[in-house]
Structure formats: structure tokens, C-alpha cells
Scaffold this motif. Structure first.
Motif, PDB file in Angstrom:
ATOM      1  N   GLN A  49      30.748  36.540  26.967  1.00 47.96           N
ATOM      2  CA  GLN A  49      29.478  36.710  28.042  1.00 47.96           C
ATOM      3  C   GLN A  49      29.451  37.897  28.365  1.00 47.96           C
ATOM      4  OE1 GLN A  49      30.523  34.020  30.986  1.00 47.96           O
ATOM      5  NE2 GLN A  49      31.122  32.311  29.628  1.00 47.96           N
ATOM      6  N   ALA A  50      28.065  38.461  28.686  1.00 46.02           N
ATOM      7  CA  ALA A  50      27.732  39.668  29.274  1.00 46.02           C
ATOM      8  C   ALA A  50      28.796  40.071  30.430  1.00 46.02           C
ATOM      9  CB  ALA A  50      26.302  39.848  29.788  1.00 46.02           C
ATOM     10  N   THR A  51      29.156  39.051  31.335  1.00 47.03           N
ATOM     11  CA  THR A  51      29.893  39.317  32.439  1.00 47.03           C
ATOM     12  C   THR A  51      31.122  38.433  32.198  1.00 47.03           C
ATOM     13  OG1 THR A  51      27.958  39.919  33.715  1.00 47.03           O
ATOM     14  CG2 THR A  51      30.076  39.552  34.970  1.00 47.03           C
ATOM     15  N   ALA A  52      32.158  39.132  31.873  1.00 49.34           N
ATOM     16  CA  ALA A  52      33.329  38.309  31.537  1.00 49.34           C
ATOM     17  C   ALA A  52      33.923  37.829  32.908  1.00 49.34           C
ATOM     18  CB  ALA A  52      34.379  39.324  30.948  1.00 49.34           C
ATOM     19  N   THR A  53      34.168  36.356  32.813  1.00 50.16           N
ATOM     20  CA  THR A  53      34.554  35.548  34.071  1.00 50.16           C
ATOM     21  C   THR A  53      36.032  35.266  33.791  1.00 50.16           C
ATOM     22  OG1 THR A  53      33.831  33.428  33.123  1.00 50.16           O
ATOM     23  CG2 THR A  53      32.276  34.709  34.318  1.00 50.16           C
ATOM     24  N   THR A  54      36.459  35.424  32.544  1.00 48.80           N
ATOM     25  CA  THR A  54      37.947  35.158  32.229  1.00 48.80           C
ATOM     26  C   THR A  54      38.742  36.123  31.654  1.00 48.80           C
ATOM     27  OG1 THR A  54      37.452  34.305  30.121  1.00 48.80           O
ATOM     28  CG2 THR A  54      37.545  32.668  31.946  1.00 48.80           C
ATOM     29  N   PRO A  55      40.118  36.524  31.949  1.00 47.18           N
ATOM     30  CA  PRO A  55      40.624  37.675  31.376  1.00 47.18           C
ATOM     31  C   PRO A  55      40.481  37.669  29.902  1.00 47.18           C
ATOM     32  CG  PRO A  55      42.217  36.434  32.821  1.00 47.18           C
ATOM     33  CD  PRO A  55      40.780  35.641  32.755  1.00 47.18           C
ATOM     34  N   ARG A  56      40.132  38.904  29.384  1.00 51.63           N
ATOM     35  CA  ARG A  56      39.994  39.136  27.898  1.00 51.63           C
ATOM     36  C   ARG A  56      40.756  40.442  27.667  1.00 51.63           C
ATOM     37  NH1 ARG A  56      36.229  36.410  25.551  1.00 51.63           N
ATOM     38  NH2 ARG A  56      35.785  37.916  23.732  1.00 51.63           N
ATOM     39  N   ALA A  57      40.601  40.749  26.362  1.00 51.05           N
ATOM     40  CA  ALA A  57      41.208  41.825  25.724  1.00 51.05           C
ATOM     41  C   ALA A  57      40.529  43.122  26.343  1.00 51.05           C
ATOM     42  CB  ALA A  57      40.898  42.243  24.142  1.00 51.05           C
ATOM     43  N   PRO A  58      41.291  44.258  26.571  1.00 50.43           N
ATOM     44  CA  PRO A  58      40.858  45.259  27.361  1.00 50.43           C
ATOM     45  C   PRO A  58      39.348  45.774  26.760  1.00 50.43           C
ATOM     46  CG  PRO A  58      43.015  45.885  26.557  1.00 50.43           C
ATOM     47  CD  PRO A  58      42.525  44.378  26.077  1.00 50.43           C
TER      48      PRO A  58
ATOM     49  N   VAL B 224      49.112  41.140  22.587  1.00 51.08           N
ATOM     50  CA  VAL B 224      49.406  40.434  23.876  1.00 51.08           C
ATOM     51  C   VAL B 224      48.460  40.690  25.079  1.00 51.08           C
ATOM     52  CG1 VAL B 224      51.144  42.303  24.725  1.00 51.08           C
ATOM     53  CG2 VAL B 224      51.237  39.959  25.740  1.00 51.08           C
ATOM     54  N   LEU B 225      47.872  39.647  25.547  1.00 48.30           N
ATOM     55  CA  LEU B 225      46.778  39.907  26.564  1.00 48.30           C
ATOM     56  C   LEU B 225      47.229  40.519  28.131  1.00 48.30           C
ATOM     57  CD1 LEU B 225      44.174  37.223  26.022  1.00 48.30           C
ATOM     58  CD2 LEU B 225      44.264  39.654  24.831  1.00 48.30           C
ATOM     59  N   PRO B 226      46.763  41.245  28.687  1.00 53.60           N
ATOM     60  CA  PRO B 226      47.272  41.330  30.214  1.00 53.60           C
ATOM     61  C   PRO B 226      47.494  40.203  30.684  1.00 53.60           C
ATOM     62  CG  PRO B 226      45.147  42.729  29.547  1.00 53.60           C
ATOM     63  CD  PRO B 226      45.305  41.722  28.577  1.00 53.60           C
ATOM     64  N   THR B 227      48.630  40.363  31.458  1.00 50.29           N
ATOM     65  CA  THR B 227      49.111  39.010  32.177  1.00 50.29           C
ATOM     66  C   THR B 227      48.657  38.847  33.552  1.00 50.29           C
ATOM     67  OG1 THR B 227      51.003  40.486  33.319  1.00 50.29           O
ATOM     68  CG2 THR B 227      51.528  39.424  31.091  1.00 50.29           C
ATOM     69  N   VAL B 228      48.446  37.652  33.809  1.00 50.78           N
ATOM     70  CA  VAL B 228      47.746  37.048  34.977  1.00 50.78           C
ATOM     71  C   VAL B 228      48.930  36.547  35.981  1.00 50.78           C
ATOM     72  CG1 VAL B 228      46.070  35.707  36.054  1.00 50.78           C
ATOM     73  CG2 VAL B 228      45.468  36.796  34.059  1.00 50.78           C
ATOM     74  N   PRO B 229      49.016  37.112  37.177  1.00 51.05           N
ATOM     75  CA  PRO B 229      50.153  36.334  37.946  1.00 51.05           C
ATOM     76  C   PRO B 229      50.123  35.044  37.992  1.00 51.05           C
ATOM     77  CG  PRO B 229      49.062  38.415  38.985  1.00 51.05           C
ATOM     78  CD  PRO B 229      48.407  38.083  37.904  1.00 51.05           C
TER      79      PRO B 229
ATOM     80  N   THR C 136      51.961  33.967  29.560  1.00 51.58           N
ATOM     81  CA  THR C 136      51.754  35.070  28.769  1.00 51.58           C
ATOM     82  C   THR C 136      50.779  34.533  27.382  1.00 51.58           C
ATOM     83  OG1 THR C 136      53.746  36.597  29.129  1.00 51.58           O
ATOM     84  CG2 THR C 136      52.402  36.953  27.010  1.00 51.58           C
ATOM     85  N   VAL C 137      49.675  35.207  27.148  1.00 51.34           N
ATOM     86  CA  VAL C 137      48.865  34.855  26.150  1.00 51.34           C
ATOM     87  C   VAL C 137      48.665  35.689  24.891  1.00 51.34           C
ATOM     88  CG1 VAL C 137      46.478  33.943  25.506  1.00 51.34           C
ATOM     89  CG2 VAL C 137      47.428  33.208  27.644  1.00 51.34           C
ATOM     90  N   PHE C 138      48.743  35.446  23.716  1.00 52.83           N
ATOM     91  CA  PHE C 138      48.750  36.128  22.834  1.00 52.83           C
ATOM     92  C   PHE C 138      47.441  36.023  21.806  1.00 52.83           C
ATOM     93  CE2 PHE C 138      52.931  35.761  23.670  1.00 52.83           C
ATOM     94  CZ  PHE C 138      53.820  37.111  23.616  1.00 52.83           C
ATOM     95  N   ARG C 139      46.726  36.880  21.568  1.00 50.57           N
ATOM     96  CA  ARG C 139      45.497  36.695  20.788  1.00 50.57           C
ATOM     97  C   ARG C 139      45.544  37.360  19.307  1.00 50.57           C
ATOM     98  NH1 ARG C 139      40.550  38.090  24.282  1.00 50.57           N
ATOM     99  NH2 ARG C 139      41.131  36.202  25.049  1.00 50.57           N
TER     100      ARG C 139
END
Length: 522
Positions: A12-21, A136-141, A145-148
Motif C-alpha cells: 500500500q502507498a501508506t504502510a499500516t503494518t511492519p514491512r521490510a526496510p 528477518v524483519l524488524p521486531t515488534v515488541p 520474530t518474522v522471517f520474509r
């Protein structure tokens, strides 16, 4: 590895969920700097030919098309993966770099699949792919951990496409994996033990069958092996060990004897090797030892090294199974299952060939026959289009019948009904999986002649069909079916159809005894 992998949502144009850098003014570093490759103020079209991960960076092979129409290929390093086949517009700010705009980088990421069209790939479809990247994606407190990963698909109509998936465990780069479509955004990982039907064994199976020869041809020769200066004591020991391990009809008439014969049939030699189990007795292992003794007794000038190398694949079967997975991309569809039983095939002695040379060819052909059964088992095992897990064990047991040796071909096939999703509070009450067993036998024993048996068993209910090629045998079996039914009933089985036919079973997918799964909604 966990059971589920999630396909990435649409960007999406404005990301609403954590994504890759995020990519911002991405620079591609050229491995070989090239001054003036793209003139100042001009852009060039770059197509990603290949993608390879190196640590945390990604190595790209690009095909560059300049505005003049001239094309060249070059290698570059990127901090972000760009899908194979994607096109981007690049400029050259310096001799060692290419610049990609943010919009172009996002467009390249869209080239990867973001969902599965279940109209084209129904739920239950088995996808196969090769892992190209893993990050590995940036961790969210408070979250795991999520791997892409980016996966190149190798089968179905999506072959050649790239799929982005998230998983809770890292996927090793270069790994070949299979996953079953759960819905448009979710895949269920299928472990190796249940995806063997997708092994690219067809080419190897065809070559094995072209080299294979009937087991009884070799065994009859060994029974009548004459004493000569060529037959060493070690060779005699290897022959005696092989012949002594053959079961007779009485042994196969007991459950324990039959289990021992199945375990010693050679079909499980590789699993024994991998598990560090005792290999003796084992027909295939004994054949390989016999081949070693025969080859050591031949003159060095004998031109049989190619035969030995081509027909003793069993020595490296575990590595072959792993390497065969690398051929998945060369196979577009699952081939038709190999026919059962394997036909008889006799090898004639070649001109100028002495006894040991002929025995060596027969022994190598016997190993190929056993391997043909093993590869046929792999070819017919896996997940069916409707989600059932099918496991197949096909093998051949040489059994003694007085002075004769009769090859008994056996095929076991087990089907498990797919699990149905249930609320967590009811999972403990879930009934065990239903299993449908199919068994096929084929043998040629005098005076009965060729016989084939097909039977199926589900929830204690058994149905069977027998085929005899001799009219006398068919009549004899028909007159004893009532007694056979009574013995099965006494054993605690519910007996359904029990018939005998004259001739051979019809060939094709319709030959199976049909038994539908119990309708849980009935």
C-alpha cells in the motif's frame, strides 16, 4: 519449521503494518565500475535476470537496455531483493553505482506474487518452490520474530513466478520446499516425508526399468553356479548368504514371517543406512555385496565398469533422493503412475561373455529392478488434489516354492482423509484419522499360473478381487471363496465384495476398488 506460511499482503502507498526496510533512493552497486555507461540525464531499462542472496545483501544479474537500443549484462549488489523478471528504470550517478527511484523499487517488489488466485489454484493444490532469499524483519515488541523469503515457484501454471512469504522460522536459502494452498493468503508447509510424490524420479525410473531384469533369472543361475577357478570362497559365501535369506511359503503364511520378509526385501535399505540399523538380512544389501565379489573376480581388462556404476545407485540412494529434488523445476506435471506389476524381463548372455560377467550383469539388473520398485513407490506417494495424504510401498520378495523361486510383487497404499478444521475446544474430542488401505499382489506359481489380487481395507471392512489367467485356477478359487470369507469373518473382519475373474485386471485409473470416505455430514 512451522506448519503455515503467509503470503505477503498487497503493498500500500501508506504502510499500516511492519514491512521490510523502506527503499529510499536505492543505489545498486556495480561489481565492476563502468564510467559513462548511462549518459547524464538519461535513463536505461534494467531487467533482473537472476537474484542471489549473499549474507545481508543481494547479488543481481541485470540486462541493461540503453536508449540507443544497445544491450549489456552486468552484476550489481542491492540492499533489497528485486524479483527475478522485474523491470526497473535506472540512472548512473557515478561509475560504480546505479540509482533506482523509490517508485521503481516498489514497482519491482510488486512483480512478486502477493496472493494466490484460488480459482486457478484451488485449495489443496501443492506448490513447489526454491528459496531465493531470507530476511528477518524488524521486531515488534510483544510479537514473534518474522522471517520474509522470496521463493521461485517450480510447478503448476505459476512456474517461474516469484512468491513472497512470511514465516515464523527462517527458510534456508537454496532449500526446495512444498506447500499446500490453504487460502489466497496462506500456505501450509508439507514436510519431505509427505511430498515425495513430487520427486522428479521419472527420468531415473525410466533408465532403471530399461536396465532391470527379473530377480528369479539371477537366483536360478546362482542355485546352479558351477565350481570353477573363478568362484572364490568369498563369492561362494556371498551367494550362500543371498540364497539362505530367501523366505518360503510357510514363512510368509505367518504375520511375523511376512513382516520379516518385507523388512528384508531391500525396499528399506537406505532408511536402515540413514538410521544406523543392522542391515542383515537384506536382499538389496546382499546383492550389492555379491556385485562387489563378482567385479573383484573379473580381469582388469573387462569392460563392465560402466554397467556396475550405472546399476548400483543404491550405494548413494540417500544423496540421490536429495539431489532429485533439484530436478523439480524440470518437471511440469506429475507423470502417470508406473504400472503394477513390473513385467518379467530376461537378460541373455552376450557373445564372448563368461559366467562371471553374465552373473554380474544379472546382479546389476536385479538391483535396478528393486530400485524400480522403490522409485515407483516415491512416484505414487504424496498429497492428492483433494488433500488426502497417500503413501505407497512397492516391493518384490523372491520366495521359495519347493525347488522353484517365485517372485512375489507387493504394493501397499495408504490414504488418509484430510483433517477438518475444528474449534480449539473440540480438538481433544477429534476422532482419529480415517485410513484406507489398498493391497495388491502379483505372482506366478505352478500349477496355478499368473495370479493378481487387489484388496482394500477401511474401518475393519475388507473387499477383494482376484484375477487368474488360467481357467482351472479361476474355477478353483471361485469354489473356495465361501471358505475364504468364513476365515476372514473369523479373523474379525467385515467382508464386502469377494470375487474372482478370469484374465488380467483392466489397466487404468478405473481399476481400483472404489471406496468413498464416510460422509461426516450424513
Amino acid at each position: 519449521m512451522t506448519g503455515e506460511m503467509n503470503i505477503l499482503p498487497l503493498p500500500q502507498a501508506t504502510a499500516t503494518t511492519p514491512r521490510a526496510p523502506a527503499v529510499s533512493g536505492e543505489l545498486l552497486k556495480l561489481l565492476t565500475p563502468m564510467e559513462g555507461l548511462i549518459s547524464a540525464g538519461q535513463t536505461a531499462k534494467a531487467e533482473v535476470l537472476s537474484l542471489k542472496q549473499a549474507d545481508q545483501a543481494f547479488q543481481l544479474l541485470l540486462k541493461l537496455t540503453l536508449e540507443s537500443g544497445r544491450q549489456t549484462t552486468l552484476q550489481a549488489i542491492s540492499n533489497q531483493p528485486l524479483a527475478q523478471g522485474s523491470s526497473i528504470a535506472v540512472t548512473q550517478p557515478s561509475a560504480g553505482n546505479l540509482a533506482v527511484t523509490v517508485q521503481q523499487a516498489i514497482a519491482a517488489s510488486v512483480a512478486t506474487l502477493t496472493r494466490i488466485d484460488t480459482a486457478k489454484m484451488p485449495v489443496g493444490t501443492l506448490l513447489q518452490g526454491k528459496v531465493l532469499t531470507s530476511q528477518v524483519l524488524p521486531t515488534v515488541p510483544g510479537q514473534a520474530t518474522v522471517f520474509r523469503s522470496m521463493v521461485s515457484l517450480l510447478n503448476t501454471a505459476l512456474s517461474g513466478s516469484t512468491l513472497s512469504i512470511d514465516s515464523s522460522q527462517p527458510l534456508r536459502i537454496g532449500t526446495l520446499l512444498s506447500a499446500q494452498v490453504e487460502d489466497g493468503q496462506t500456505l501450509k508447509f508439507v514436510p519431505l516425508s509427505s511430498r515425495q510424490e513430487q520427486l522428479a524420479v521419472t527420468q531415473q525410473l525410466l533408465s532403471q526399468q530399461s536396465r532391470q531384469g527379473s530377480l528369479d533369472s539371477l537366483l536360478k543361475q546362482l542355485q546352479n553356479l558351477p565350481a570353477s577357478t573363478q568362484t572364490s570362497s568369498e563369492l561362494r559365501t556371498a551367494v550362500d548368504r543371498l540364497l539362505a535369506g530367501l523366505p518360503d511359503i510357510q514363512q510368509l503364511s505367518s504375520a511375523k514371517g511376512l513382516a520379516q520378509a518385507l523388512a528384508s526385501s531391500g525396499a528399506f535399505l537406505e532408511s536402515k543406512l540413514l538410521g544406523g540399523q543392522n542391515l542383515a538380512p537384506d536382499i538389496k544389501g546382499d546383492l550389492l555385496k555379491l556385485i562387489g565379489q563378482l567385479s573383484s573376480g573379473l580381469p582388469a581388462s573387462t569392460q563392465l565398469s560402466a554397467i556396475i556404476a550405472a546399476n548400483t545407485l543404491a550405494q548413494a540412494m540417500p544423496s540421490f533422493v536429495r539431489n532429485a529434488l533439484g530436478m523439480l523445476g524440470q518437471v511440469s506435471a506429475k507423470p502417470s503412475p508406473t504400472g503394477f506389476p513390473l513385467p518379467e524381463r530376461l537378460l541373455q548372455s552376450a557373445d564372448g561373455e563368461d559366467d562371471l560377467e553374465h552373473l554380474l550383469r544379472l546382479a546389476a539388473a536385479a538391483v535396478s529392478r528393486l530400485q524400480s520398485h522403490q522409485l515407483s513407490s516415491l512416484e505414487q506417494s504424496g498429497v492428492t488434489p483433494d488433500g488426502r495424504l497417500m503413501s505407497t510401498w512397492q516391493l518384490e520378495i523372491p520366495m521359495r516354492n519347493l525347488q522353484d523361486i517365485v517372485p512375489l510383487q507387493v504394493k501397499f497404499q495408504r490414504e488418509e482423509a484430510p483433517e477438518r478444521e475444528q474449534p480449539k475446544e473440540r480438538q481433544e474430542e477429534r476422532a482419529p484419522k480415517q485410513q484406507l488401505w489398498r493391497i495388491e499382489l502379483a505372482f506366478d506359481m505352478e500349477p496355478l499360473g499368473p495370479l493378481q489380487v487387489q484388496a482394500q481395507l477401511i474401518q475393519g471392512s475388507l473387499s477383494s478381487q482376484l484375477w487368474a489367467e488360467r481357467a482351472y485356477t479361476a474355477s478353483l478359487i471361485e469354489s473356495n471363496l465361501a471358505a475364504l470369507r468364513q476365515r476372514m469373518l473369523a479373523a474379525g473382519l467385515n467382508v464386502g465384495d469377494l470375487d474372482c475373474h478370469l484374465g488380467k485386471p483392466p489397466q487404468g485409473p478405473q481399476t481400483r476398488l472404489e471406496q468413498r470416505w464416510v460422509d461426516e455430514n450424513a
